[in-house]
Scaffold this active site. Structure first.
Site, PDB file in Angstrom:
ATOM      1  N   LYS A 193       9.315  10.070 -26.932  1.00  0.00           N
ATOM      2  CA  LYS A 193      10.393  10.241 -27.902  1.00  0.00           C
ATOM      3  C   LYS A 193      11.590  10.993 -27.338  1.00  0.00           C
ATOM      4  CE  LYS A 193       7.387  10.670 -31.916  1.00  0.00           C
ATOM      5  NZ  LYS A 193       6.396  11.604 -31.362  1.00  0.00           N
ATOM      6  N   HIS A 254      -2.183  17.378 -32.919  1.00  0.00           N
ATOM      7  CA  HIS A 254      -2.179  16.652 -34.191  1.00  0.00           C
ATOM      8  C   HIS A 254      -3.605  16.394 -34.646  1.00  0.00           C
ATOM      9  CE1 HIS A 254       2.000  14.522 -33.887  1.00  0.00           C
ATOM     10  NE2 HIS A 254       2.070  15.693 -34.484  1.00  0.00           N
ATOM     11  N   PRO A 257      -4.737  12.490 -34.743  1.00  0.00           N
ATOM     12  CA  PRO A 257      -3.772  11.916 -33.797  1.00  0.00           C
ATOM     13  C   PRO A 257      -3.755  10.394 -33.930  1.00  0.00           C
ATOM     14  CG  PRO A 257      -5.844  12.364 -32.685  1.00  0.00           C
ATOM     15  CD  PRO A 257      -6.041  12.767 -34.139  1.00  0.00           C
ATOM     16  N   SER A 258      -2.802   9.753 -33.272  1.00  0.00           N
ATOM     17  CA  SER A 258      -2.840   8.275 -33.213  1.00  0.00           C
ATOM     18  C   SER A 258      -3.724   7.820 -32.060  1.00  0.00           C
ATOM     19  CB  SER A 258      -1.446   7.704 -32.968  1.00  0.00           C
ATOM     20  OG  SER A 258      -0.633   7.894 -34.085  1.00  0.00           O
ATOM     21  N   TYR A 259      -3.787   8.650 -31.012  1.00  0.00           N
ATOM     22  CA  TYR A 259      -4.500   8.274 -29.785  1.00  0.00           C
ATOM     23  C   TYR A 259      -5.607   9.296 -29.550  1.00  0.00           C
ATOM     24  CZ  TYR A 259      -0.196   5.658 -29.369  1.00  0.00           C
ATOM     25  OH  TYR A 259       0.862   4.830 -29.638  1.00  0.00           O
ATOM     26  N   HIS A 261      -7.472  10.684 -27.286  1.00  0.00           N
ATOM     27  CA  HIS A 261      -7.700  11.306 -25.973  1.00  0.00           C
ATOM     28  C   HIS A 261      -6.936  12.614 -26.120  1.00  0.00           C
ATOM     29  CE1 HIS A 261      -7.919  11.477 -21.461  1.00  0.00           C
ATOM     30  NE2 HIS A 261      -6.973  12.387 -21.726  1.00  0.00           N
ATOM     31  N   HIS A 263      -4.628  15.548 -26.430  1.00  0.00           N
ATOM     32  CA  HIS A 263      -3.310  15.839 -25.877  1.00  0.00           C
ATOM     33  C   HIS A 263      -2.634  16.900 -26.726  1.00  0.00           C
ATOM     34  CE1 HIS A 263      -2.981  12.421 -28.675  1.00  0.00           C
ATOM     35  NE2 HIS A 263      -1.871  13.020 -29.085  1.00  0.00           N
TER      36      HIS A 263
HETATM   37  N1  GTA Z   1       5.147   9.685 -22.157  1.00  0.00           N
HETATM   38  O1  GTA Z   1       3.620   5.496 -23.121  1.00  0.00           O
HETATM   39  C1  GTA Z   1       3.843   6.648 -23.509  1.00  0.00           C
HETATM   40  C2  GTA Z   1       3.567   7.112 -24.826  1.00  0.00           C
HETATM   41  N2  GTA Z   1       3.045   6.519 -25.945  1.00  0.00           N
HETATM   42  C3  GTA Z   1       2.593   5.160 -26.097  1.00  0.00           C
HETATM   43  C4  GTA Z   1       2.993   7.436 -26.937  1.00  0.00           C
HETATM   44  N3  GTA Z   1       3.472   8.607 -26.470  1.00  0.00           N
HETATM   45  C5  GTA Z   1       3.832   8.434 -25.174  1.00  0.00           C
HETATM   46  N4  GTA Z   1       4.353   9.321 -24.291  1.00  0.00           N
HETATM   47  C6  GTA Z   1       4.618   8.869 -23.044  1.00  0.00           C
HETATM   48  N5  GTA Z   1       4.357   7.572 -22.655  1.00  0.00           N
HETATM   49  O2  GTA Z   1       4.206  12.065 -29.316  1.00  0.00           O
HETATM   50  C7  GTA Z   1       3.554   9.868 -27.195  1.00  0.00           C
HETATM   51  C8  GTA Z   1       4.048   9.721 -28.630  1.00  0.00           C
HETATM   52  C9  GTA Z   1       3.411  10.927 -29.321  1.00  0.00           C
HETATM   53  C10 GTA Z   1       2.166  11.176 -28.499  1.00  0.00           C
HETATM   54  C11 GTA Z   1       0.907  10.807 -29.237  1.00  0.00           C
HETATM   55  O3  GTA Z   1       2.248  10.377 -27.344  1.00  0.00           O
HETATM   56  O4  GTA Z   1       5.449   9.748 -28.697  1.00  0.00           O
HETATM   57  P1  GTA Z   1      -0.361  11.440 -31.435  1.00  0.00           P
HETATM   58  O5  GTA Z   1      -1.595  10.801 -30.897  1.00  0.00           O
HETATM   59  O6  GTA Z   1      -0.539  12.724 -32.126  1.00  0.00           O
HETATM   60  O7  GTA Z   1       0.272  10.313 -32.305  1.00  0.00           O
HETATM   61  O8  GTA Z   1       0.682  11.697 -30.270  1.00  0.00           O
HETATM   62  P2  GTA Z   1       1.560  10.264 -33.199  1.00  0.00           P
HETATM   63  O9  GTA Z   1       2.245  11.557 -33.256  1.00  0.00           O
HETATM   64  O10 GTA Z   1       1.205   9.594 -34.473  1.00  0.00           O
HETATM   65  O11 GTA Z   1       2.389   9.225 -32.436  1.00  0.00           O
HETATM   66  P3  GTA Z   1       3.848   8.874 -32.667  1.00  0.00           P
HETATM   67  O12 GTA Z   1       4.024   7.567 -32.035  1.00  0.00           O
HETATM   68  O13 GTA Z   1       4.688   9.972 -32.189  1.00  0.00           O
HETATM   69  O14 GTA Z   1       4.059   8.740 -34.286  1.00  0.00           O
HETATM   70  C12 GTA Z   1       4.443   9.825 -35.087  1.00  0.00           C
HETATM   71  C13 GTA Z   1       5.186   9.375 -36.298  1.00  0.00           C
HETATM   72  O15 GTA Z   1       6.541   9.728 -36.090  1.00  0.00           O
HETATM   73  C14 GTA Z   1       5.113   7.870 -36.479  1.00  0.00           C
HETATM   74  O16 GTA Z   1       4.373   7.561 -37.620  1.00  0.00           O
HETATM   75  C15 GTA Z   1       6.559   7.446 -36.595  1.00  0.00           C
HETATM   76  O17 GTA Z   1       6.759   6.753 -37.807  1.00  0.00           O
HETATM   77  C16 GTA Z   1       7.394   8.720 -36.591  1.00  0.00           C
HETATM   78  N6  GTA Z   1       8.615   8.653 -35.761  1.00  0.00           N
HETATM   79  C17 GTA Z   1       9.806   9.128 -36.152  1.00  0.00           C
HETATM   80  N7  GTA Z   1      10.737   8.960 -35.234  1.00  0.00           N
HETATM   81  C18 GTA Z   1      10.152   8.327 -34.205  1.00  0.00           C
HETATM   82  C19 GTA Z   1      10.628   7.854 -32.951  1.00  0.00           C
HETATM   83  N8  GTA Z   1      11.879   7.977 -32.559  1.00  0.00           N
HETATM   84  N9  GTA Z   1       9.731   7.268 -32.132  1.00  0.00           N
HETATM   85  C20 GTA Z   1       8.448   7.125 -32.494  1.00  0.00           C
HETATM   86  N10 GTA Z   1       7.965   7.563 -33.674  1.00  0.00           N
HETATM   87  C21 GTA Z   1       8.801   8.140 -34.532  1.00  0.00           C
END
Ligand code: GTA
Length: 323
Positions: A193, A254, A257-259, A261, A263
């Site tokens: 992000k 979190h 979490p979404s994933y 593993h 972190h």
């Molecule tokens: N460096 O390939 C990656 C990668 N992926 C696939 C995910 N992450 C990555 N980082 C790198 N390379 O912070 C990051 C994500 C997240 C973390 C996983 O890994 O950006 P989590 O398991 O606790 O899951 O963290 P989380 O927080 O749900 O994931 P995510 O995608 O951040 O979603 C959070 C919510 O924020 C979503 O429901 C979404 O609707 C909202 N959101 C708001 N703004 C954004 C934005 N700009 N981008 C993504 N999500 C957003």
């Protein structure tokens, strides 16, 4: 605003100079102009972001789903004078006494829109970004064992991207810090992000090397050395690379979490990051203290989190009469 911009990382410099990362051929960019917009999943005036569901059609006529997130980025202090000088148009909207408002049109290089693509996107990705009603769940340890764990084992998001980072198959030149110990080590990288252009929305993620810890629920006193390493070394690395002190970082996990593993999120304290609210974020320092007090803390207490109404896990809790 941040005091100084973060140092430009090696890969960005190479890319600006026209070289592909790792010296190979640069992968073709996502065909954004060919994307057929199917629907707007969510739009946020506060975050100045829009979440799109689109479809890319192959030459054979087959459509593949994609999620595209368009997000206006924070201002960069060092570029503000350029914006004033080099704007292409300034349209007066209204004037009243000493007050006036305008539409200012910046040149292309100062009007970047951060674009995140998930392609091919699964139904779960589409659901994740769709705006929906949410409900709070209070998950006991029994609920975890009987409802959540079987669900995680059957359903969760692929974590291949995490293994790619740990094995240096992706984002290798973005690594900020690594402790290579297979048991108590981790890798710290900029989060998806964060575009690294300004420190206001600083966001890094620490991914642990060991692969047997899914979430907060698995943590016991055995993991304290690992968690202390992340807290201590993570803070030191952020000061060294970005000059942001530990007292200005929000360091948390979190749940859910979404994933799955383990972190840890590192975000700028002044940044209201998605997922930093009380029903989802658990401060790492508090997690460590809880484990010091009781090794089985996270196998005993109930944990609260929000689920979207049409999520399968929510339906499982409903079916079990727990909502
Ligand atoms: N460096 O390939 C990656 C990668 N992926 C696939 C995910 N992450 C990555 N980082 C790198 N390379 O912070 C990051 C994500 C997240 C973390 C996983 O890994 O950006 P989590 O398991 O606790 O899951 O963290 P989380 O927080 O749900 O994931 P995510 O995608 O951040 O979603 C959070 C919510 O924020 C979503 O429901 C979404 O609707 C909202 N959101 C708001 N703004 C954004 C934005 N700009 N981008 C993504 N999500 C957003």
């Amino acid at each position: 605003m941040a005091e100084s911009p973060p140092p430009k990382r090696k890969r960005e410099e190479e890319e600006e100079a026209g070289a592909a990362p790792h010296g190979g051929t640069a992968p073709a960019p996502f065909p954004l102009a060919e994307l057929r917009l199917r629907r707007v999943l969510r739009e946020s005036a506060r975050d100045k972001a829009v979440f799109l569901h689109g479809e890319v059609t192959s030459p054979s006529g087959e459509g593949t789903d994609a999620v595209v997130i368009l997000e206006k980025t924070p201002f960069q202090e060092e570029k503000v004078s350029d914006l004033l000088k080099k704007h292409t148009k300034l349209d007066l909207q209204m004037r009243n006494d000493i007050y006036s408002t305008y539409h200012l049109y910046p040149p292309a290089e100062l009007s970047e829109i951060k674009t995140t693509v998930v392609y091919p996107a699964t139904e779960k990705h589409l659901q994740k970004y769709l705006r929906q009603e949410v409900h709070l769940i209070r998950e006991t340890w029994e609920d975890y064992k009987n409802i959540t764990l079987p669900f995680i084992q059957s359903q969760s998001f692929s974590i291949q991207w995490v293994y790619n980072i740990l094995e240096k198959k992706a984002e290798a030149d973005r690594i900020i810090h690594e402790n290579p110990d297979p048991c108590n080590g981790f890798v710290l990288v900029p989060d998806f992000k964060w575009n690294q252009n300004q420190l206001d929305d600083l966001y890094l993620i620490a991914l642990i090397h060991r692969r047997d810890v899914k979430s907060l629920r698995d943590l016991t006193a055995e993991h304290i050395p690992l968690l202390r390493n992340i807290l201590q070394e993570g803070k030191e690395a952020v000061v060294k690379h970005f000059s942001v002190p530990g007292s200005q970082l929000r360091i948390y996990l979190h749940y859910q979490p979404s994933y799955y593993h383990l972190h840890v999120h590192f975000t700028a304290l002044g940044y209201d990051a998605p997922g930093s609210s009380v029903e989802r974020a658990h401060l790492l320092a508090d997690v460590i203290d809880n484990l010091v007090m009781d090794s089985m803390y996270y196998q005993k207490r109930a944990l609260t989190f929000a689920l979207r109404a049409d999520e399968l896990l929510f339906k499982k809790f409903q079916k079990a009469g727990r909502v």
